[in-house]
Design a protein around this motif. Structure first.
Motif, short mmCIF file in Angstrom:
data_model
loop_
_atom_site.label_atom_id
_atom_site.label_comp_id
_atom_site.label_asym_id
_atom_site.label_seq_id
_atom_site.Cartn_x
_atom_site.Cartn_y
_atom_site.Cartn_z
N THR A 1 14.48 9.24 3.17
CA THR A 1 14.83 9.53 4.56
C THR A 1 16.32 9.79 4.71
N ARG A 2 16.66 10.43 5.84
CA ARG A 2 18.05 10.77 6.16
C ARG A 2 18.70 11.59 5.03
N ALA A 3 17.93 12.54 4.53
CA ALA A 3 18.37 13.38 3.42
C ALA A 3 18.85 14.73 3.95
N SER A 4 20.00 15.16 3.49
CA SER A 4 20.52 16.48 3.86
C SER A 4 19.86 17.55 2.98
N ARG A 5 20.02 18.80 3.37
CA ARG A 5 19.50 19.90 2.55
C ARG A 5 20.19 19.90 1.19
N GLU A 6 21.47 19.56 1.13
CA GLU A 6 22.21 19.48 -0.14
C GLU A 6 21.54 18.47 -1.08
N ILE A 7 21.16 17.33 -0.56
CA ILE A 7 20.47 16.32 -1.37
C ILE A 7 19.14 16.88 -1.85
N TYR A 8 18.40 17.50 -0.94
CA TYR A 8 17.10 18.08 -1.31
C TYR A 8 17.25 19.09 -2.44
N GLU A 9 18.22 19.98 -2.36
CA GLU A 9 18.41 21.00 -3.39
C GLU A 9 18.68 20.34 -4.75
N ALA A 10 19.47 19.28 -4.77
CA ALA A 10 19.75 18.57 -6.02
C ALA A 10 18.49 17.89 -6.55
N VAL A 11 17.70 17.29 -5.66
CA VAL A 11 16.45 16.64 -6.07
C VAL A 11 15.48 17.67 -6.61
N ARG A 12 15.35 18.79 -5.93
CA ARG A 12 14.40 19.83 -6.33
C ARG A 12 14.72 20.40 -7.72
N THR A 13 15.99 20.36 -8.11
CA THR A 13 16.36 20.83 -9.44
C THR A 13 15.69 19.98 -10.52
N ARG A 14 15.63 18.67 -10.28
CA ARG A 14 14.99 17.77 -11.27
C ARG A 14 13.51 17.57 -10.99
N LEU A 15 13.14 17.60 -9.73
CA LEU A 15 11.74 17.33 -9.33
C LEU A 15 11.24 18.50 -8.48
N PRO A 16 10.79 19.57 -9.13
CA PRO A 16 10.41 20.79 -8.40
C PRO A 16 9.29 20.61 -7.38
N ALA A 17 8.51 19.55 -7.50
CA ALA A 17 7.40 19.32 -6.55
C ALA A 17 7.88 18.74 -5.22
N ALA A 18 9.17 18.47 -5.11
CA ALA A 18 9.71 17.88 -3.88
C ALA A 18 9.60 18.86 -2.71
N ASN A 19 9.26 18.32 -1.55
CA ASN A 19 9.19 19.10 -0.31
C ASN A 19 10.22 18.53 0.66
N TYR A 20 10.72 19.42 1.54
CA TYR A 20 11.74 18.99 2.50
C TYR A 20 11.28 19.30 3.91
N PHE A 21 11.38 18.30 4.77
CA PHE A 21 11.09 18.45 6.19
C PHE A 21 12.43 18.46 6.91
N GLY B 1 0.79 -1.22 0.00
CA GLY B 1 0.00 0.00 0.00
C GLY B 1 0.83 1.27 0.00
N PHE B 2 2.14 1.13 0.02
CA PHE B 2 3.02 2.30 0.01
C PHE B 2 4.30 1.96 -0.73
N PRO B 3 4.78 2.85 -1.62
CA PRO B 3 5.97 2.53 -2.40
C PRO B 3 7.25 2.49 -1.56
N GLU B 4 8.29 2.03 -2.21
CA GLU B 4 9.60 1.93 -1.58
C GLU B 4 10.04 3.30 -1.05
N VAL B 5 10.69 3.31 0.10
CA VAL B 5 11.24 4.52 0.70
C VAL B 5 12.75 4.47 0.51
N VAL B 6 13.34 5.59 0.11
CA VAL B 6 14.77 5.64 -0.17
C VAL B 6 15.52 6.09 1.08
N PHE B 7 16.47 5.27 1.52
CA PHE B 7 17.36 5.60 2.64
C PHE B 7 18.59 6.25 2.02
#
Length: 158
Positions: free
Chosen positions: A81-101, A49-55
């Motif tokens: 999970t266990r994602a740094s802000r640096e990782i988030y910024e790189a992800v957001r470049t390709r996937l703008p809908a990404a949110n960071y907690f 009921g829930f997709p794979e989560v990336v560690f």
């Protein structure tokens, strides 16, 4: 959710708007997609009921971006999970809908289409040092079954 994508694909073949060969190409990576450095489980959502989560710890930034991009193409909700802000910024470049907690160190893309449940999840921690893990648990729980949630801290006299 993966089941909805499969239904849409089969309906397209039935309606004649997609060829059988095109459908086979789309299904080729089911249930697993091997990227060489990671093997993505695209059927986990059907089974659980829930997709794979990336560690994220231990993976290179470019690997995480590619993994999340591939998962986002096939799932309505993706967590890292266990994602740094640096990782988030790189992800957001390709996937703008990404949110960071920030406190939870979680990247979320999309939302789970499941209806909110009446199940209650209580996250309890012993102190300030535990708050990031508590935040991670709360964000993960709310991604699985949307509901109201909050993290607070109560001090008790000794």
């Amino acid at each position: 959710m993966q089941a909805e994508l499969l239904r849409d694909l089969l309906n397209e073949v039935r309606a004649g708007t997609r060829t059988v060969e095109s459908a086979v190409d789309r299904l080729r990576d089911l249930p697993f997609e091997n990227l060489g450095y990671a093997r993505l489980d695209h059927h986990r959502a059907l089974r659980t009921g829930f997709p794979e989560v990336v560690f994220c710890e231990g993976k290179r930034v470019e690997q995480i971006v590619e993994i999340l991009d591939r998962l986002e193409q096939k799932h309505s909700s993706v967590l890292a999970t266990r994602a740094s802000r640096e990782i988030y910024e790189a992800v957001r470049t390709r996937l703008p809908a990404a949110n960071y907690f920030d406190d939870a160190r979680i990247i979320q893309i999309g939302v789970n289409g499941a209806e909110p449940t009446e199940t209650t999840v209580l996250v309890i921690c012993a102190g300030t040092a535990d708050l990031p893990v508590a935040e991670e648990a709360a964000v993960t729980a709310s991604a699985k079954a949307p509901a109201q949630s909050s993290i607070g801290q109560k001090k008790f006299p000794q």
